[in-house]
Write a protein that holds these residues in place. Structure first.
Motif, PDB file in Angstrom:
ATOM      1  N   LEU A 102     -11.960   8.527 -11.949  1.00 49.42           N
ATOM      2  CA  LEU A 102     -12.224   8.520 -10.547  1.00 49.42           C
ATOM      3  C   LEU A 102     -11.253   9.497  -9.850  1.00 49.42           C
ATOM      4  O   LEU A 102     -11.576   9.922  -8.815  1.00 49.42           O
ATOM      5  CB  LEU A 102     -12.428   7.365  -9.812  1.00 49.42           C
ATOM      6  CG  LEU A 102     -13.288   6.270 -10.254  1.00 49.42           C
ATOM      7  CD1 LEU A 102     -12.849   4.858  -9.802  1.00 49.42           C
ATOM      8  CD2 LEU A 102     -14.763   6.641  -9.919  1.00 49.42           C
ATOM      9  N   ILE A 143      -8.363   9.024  -8.746  1.00 45.03           N
ATOM     10  CA  ILE A 143      -7.492   8.301  -7.638  1.00 45.03           C
ATOM     11  C   ILE A 143      -6.016   8.460  -7.862  1.00 45.03           C
ATOM     12  O   ILE A 143      -5.873   7.865  -8.639  1.00 45.03           O
ATOM     13  CB  ILE A 143      -8.049   6.665  -7.317  1.00 45.03           C
ATOM     14  CG1 ILE A 143      -9.563   6.886  -6.993  1.00 45.03           C
ATOM     15  CG2 ILE A 143      -7.225   5.982  -6.373  1.00 45.03           C
ATOM     16  CD1 ILE A 143     -10.136   5.447  -7.094  1.00 45.03           C
ATOM     17  N   CYS A 160     -15.737   3.213  -1.476  1.00 52.02           N
ATOM     18  CA  CYS A 160     -15.999   2.337  -2.605  1.00 52.02           C
ATOM     19  C   CYS A 160     -17.631   2.349  -2.716  1.00 52.02           C
ATOM     20  O   CYS A 160     -18.301   2.302  -3.883  1.00 52.02           O
ATOM     21  CB  CYS A 160     -15.724   1.013  -2.251  1.00 52.02           C
ATOM     22  SG  CYS A 160     -13.852   0.751  -2.292  1.00 52.02           S
ATOM     23  N   CYS A 173     -18.288   5.333  -4.700  1.00 48.79           N
ATOM     24  CA  CYS A 173     -17.639   5.224  -6.047  1.00 48.79           C
ATOM     25  C   CYS A 173     -18.713   4.320  -6.855  1.00 48.79           C
ATOM     26  O   CYS A 173     -18.829   4.552  -8.254  1.00 48.79           O
ATOM     27  CB  CYS A 173     -16.296   4.421  -5.941  1.00 48.79           C
ATOM     28  SG  CYS A 173     -15.612   3.846  -7.485  1.00 48.79           S
ATOM     29  N   LYS A 206     -20.359   5.430 -10.286  1.00 44.42           N
ATOM     30  CA  LYS A 206     -20.093   4.762 -11.618  1.00 44.42           C
ATOM     31  C   LYS A 206     -21.364   4.519 -11.998  1.00 44.42           C
ATOM     32  O   LYS A 206     -21.667   4.505 -13.299  1.00 44.42           O
ATOM     33  CB  LYS A 206     -19.000   3.459 -11.482  1.00 44.42           C
ATOM     34  CG  LYS A 206     -17.590   4.207 -11.442  1.00 44.42           C
ATOM     35  CD  LYS A 206     -16.822   3.125 -11.336  1.00 44.42           C
ATOM     36  CE  LYS A 206     -16.857   2.051 -10.186  1.00 44.42           C
ATOM     37  NZ  LYS A 206     -15.862   0.970 -10.109  1.00 44.42           N
ATOM     38  N   CYS A 223      -7.416  -1.276  -7.543  1.00 47.66           N
ATOM     39  CA  CYS A 223      -7.441   0.230  -7.037  1.00 47.66           C
ATOM     40  C   CYS A 223      -7.014   0.243  -5.359  1.00 47.66           C
ATOM     41  O   CYS A 223      -7.311  -0.841  -4.981  1.00 47.66           O
ATOM     42  CB  CYS A 223      -8.988   0.392  -7.170  1.00 47.66           C
ATOM     43  SG  CYS A 223      -9.282   1.742  -6.240  1.00 47.66           S
ATOM     44  N   MET A 239      -7.933   1.532  -3.033  1.00 47.14           N
ATOM     45  CA  MET A 239      -9.229   1.398  -2.278  1.00 47.14           C
ATOM     46  C   MET A 239      -9.815   0.033  -1.895  1.00 47.14           C
ATOM     47  O   MET A 239     -10.530   0.124  -0.929  1.00 47.14           O
ATOM     48  CB  MET A 239     -10.264   2.280  -2.755  1.00 47.14           C
ATOM     49  CG  MET A 239      -9.893   3.901  -3.124  1.00 47.14           C
ATOM     50  SD  MET A 239      -9.436   4.728  -1.607  1.00 47.14           S
ATOM     51  CE  MET A 239      -8.876   6.438  -2.385  1.00 47.14           C
ATOM     52  N   ALA A 240      -9.549  -0.579  -2.897  1.00 42.50           N
ATOM     53  CA  ALA A 240      -9.946  -1.906  -2.504  1.00 42.50           C
ATOM     54  C   ALA A 240      -9.304  -2.849  -1.549  1.00 42.50           C
ATOM     55  O   ALA A 240      -9.989  -3.740  -0.967  1.00 42.50           O
ATOM     56  CB  ALA A 240     -10.006  -2.803  -4.040  1.00 42.50           C
TER      57      ALA A 240
HETATM   58  S1  Q46 Z   1     -15.091   0.746  -6.045  1.00 46.52           S
HETATM   59 FE1  Q46 Z   1     -13.720   1.034  -4.621  1.00 46.52          FE
HETATM   60 FE2  Q46 Z   1     -13.531  -0.241  -7.061  1.00 46.52          FE
HETATM   61 FE3  Q46 Z   1     -14.304   2.425  -6.829  1.00 46.52          FE
HETATM   62  S2  Q46 Z   1     -13.145   2.998  -5.237  1.00 46.52           S
HETATM   63 FE4  Q46 Z   1     -11.670   1.673  -6.245  1.00 46.52          FE
HETATM   64  S3  Q46 Z   1     -11.984  -0.198  -5.372  1.00 46.52           S
HETATM   65  S4  Q46 Z   1     -12.592   1.348  -8.080  1.00 46.52           S
HETATM   66  S5  Q46 Z   1     -14.416  -1.685  -8.271  1.00 46.52           S
END
Ligand code: Q46
Length: 415
Positions: A81, A83, A134, A137, A141, A227, A229-230
């Motif tokens: 991704l 990140i 998210c 993402c 995915k 991650c 972003m979570a």
């Molecule tokens: S959706 Fe969001 Fe997850 Fe993608 S950006 Fe990170 S936390 S990895 S499962």
């Protein structure tokens, strides 16, 4: 603490199963639970080609490990991704696992990079489409995994979702009353439409804690950090609430999610039975086909009562039976034997049934019942904020919740 199976020193206890295991017996337990899930849900067979979605986390790497050790033909796909501070580390874990474990089994790893595939990084893409990172993402995915599975003719795509993920997702769907998602929430999603691969979740019977233990005990090197972003995601909040409930009452997540799957199976079964009803169903109860086989309801009720007088489960069975009766009535089926059974079983719990609910509310009854069970457990663990949200959500949807010293009841508001 000794291993429940072989009596040597245990390394992990599983309060929800009232069991403890040493490393080899625990590994066997994890393999058996996964094998059972695959067989029970008819996910795939020994000759099928499986594409595992790996992220570098414990669940997806454990899944790949288990499938290979069970003898399945499982390759993997990792989506980079891009990140900062996270993707490089997680990619390294996946590549190391591939070298150490997967390649000796003849399995391969593919890597897709969002920047290369989509022409922009995940952050940039989410800004472009004005959606949260998210959400963007997740869409990317799903698209990448599905595309690879279809183009390369894999029979099925497998993800590492575990019991905690599924229970948290269920709680979210129930709290937001997302019935269309509830209908679709399942450990298996068939390839129903051209261009969409079959998707399965073989780890749905195993808790997050069990998978972390499996990974550590089997020396799987995974990325421990979430991650970035979570942070602040609602899923984490739901998981936290469920963890608190699990600590107070082991088995809560299992009962919550598996209770839902049972109800879903019954509902879909009854739907089929009604869809396949004969034309005689139209001409009135006197000559109509009987409601589908009702004996499993009695068995479930007896099992619940024998399980240490599990009245919540017994009452849930009655709600399910009542719902089938309402549906049968609408379809013109002969509901009298089912009504007799409802009266008989209800009598055991001291319940009488006199008022017929409308069909829409009858459909929602099992979910309301399930919600109130969860709310009671939230209140018992003093999570009043989430418990109040459930009550308020129901109130908004025309359901009045009444608490007394001994029980919680609900009724549909009139008008
Ligand atoms: S959706 Fe969001 Fe997850 Fe993608 S950006 Fe990170 S936390 S990895 S499962």
């Amino acid at each position: 603490m000794n291993c429940t199976k072989c009596k040597t020193k245990a390394v992990i206890d599983l309060p929800r199963h009232n069991a403890a295991f040493c490393t080899p017996c625990f590994t066997t337990y994890v393999h058996e639970q996964t094998a059972y899930a695959i067989k029970h849900q008819r996910m795939f067979g020994p000759e099928d080609r499986i594409l595992v979605a790996v992220s570098g986390g414990k669940d997806s790497l454990a899944l790949w490990d288990i499938l290979l050790k069970l003898g399945y033909k499982a390759d993997a796909l990792y989506v980079d991704l891009g990140i900062p501070g996270y993707s490089a580390k997680s990619r390294e874990k996946v590549e190391r696992f591939t070298e150490r474990v997967a390649r000796p089994h003849g399995a391969t790893l593919q890597i897709h990079t969002v920047q290369e595939e989509e022409g922009a990084g995940i952050k940039e893409l989410s800004n472009l489409v004005h959606r949260p990172t998210c959400a963007t993402c997740g869409t990317i995915k799903r698209y990448q995994f599905n595309k690879a599975a279809v183009e390369q003719e894999y029979d099925v795509m497998a993800t590492g979702h575990n019991l905690d993920d599924e229970a948290a997702r269920l709680l979210g769907n129930v709290l937001h009353w997302q019935e269309e998602y509830l209908d679709k929430q399942s450990p298996i999603l068939p390839a129903s439409v051209e261009g969409f691969a079959k998707k399965v979740k073989p780890l749905y019977r195993l808790a997050e804690r069990e998978l972390a233990a499996y990974a550590v005990l089997n020396k799987i090197d995974y990325i421990v950090e979430e991650c970035p972003m979570a942070k602040g995601s609602m899923m984490l909040l739901y998981k936290e609430a469920l963890n608190r409930l699990e600590t107070e009452s082991p088995g809560t997540k299992h009962r919550f999610y598996f209770g839902f799957l049972d109800k879903q199976a019954l509902r879909q079964g009854s739907g089929q039975a009604l869809r396949h009803g004969s034309p005689a169903d139209e001409v009135g109860a006197q000559h109509a086909a009987p409601l589908r086989d009702i004996t499993p309801f009695k068995q479930r009720f007896v099992d619940a009562m024998e399980d240490d007088f599990n009245t919540a489960q017994a009452a849930a069975t009655l709600f399910d039976l009542a719902r089938d009766i309402n549906r049968g009535r609408e379809a013109g089926a002969d509901i009298r034997p089912a009504q007799d059974m409802l009266r008989e079983l209800g009598g055991v719990l001291g319940l009488t049934f006199s008022v017929a609910e409308g069909p829409a509310m009858a459909d929602a009854s099992p979910f309301i019942d399930l919600l109130l069970e969860v709310r009671n457990e939230l209140r018992a663990s003093r999570n009043f904020a989430l418990a109040d949200r459930i009550r308020d959500g129901l109130t908004e949807r025309g359901v009045t919740v009444e608490d007394s010293a001994t029980r919680t009841a609900w009724r549909k508001r009139r008008g």
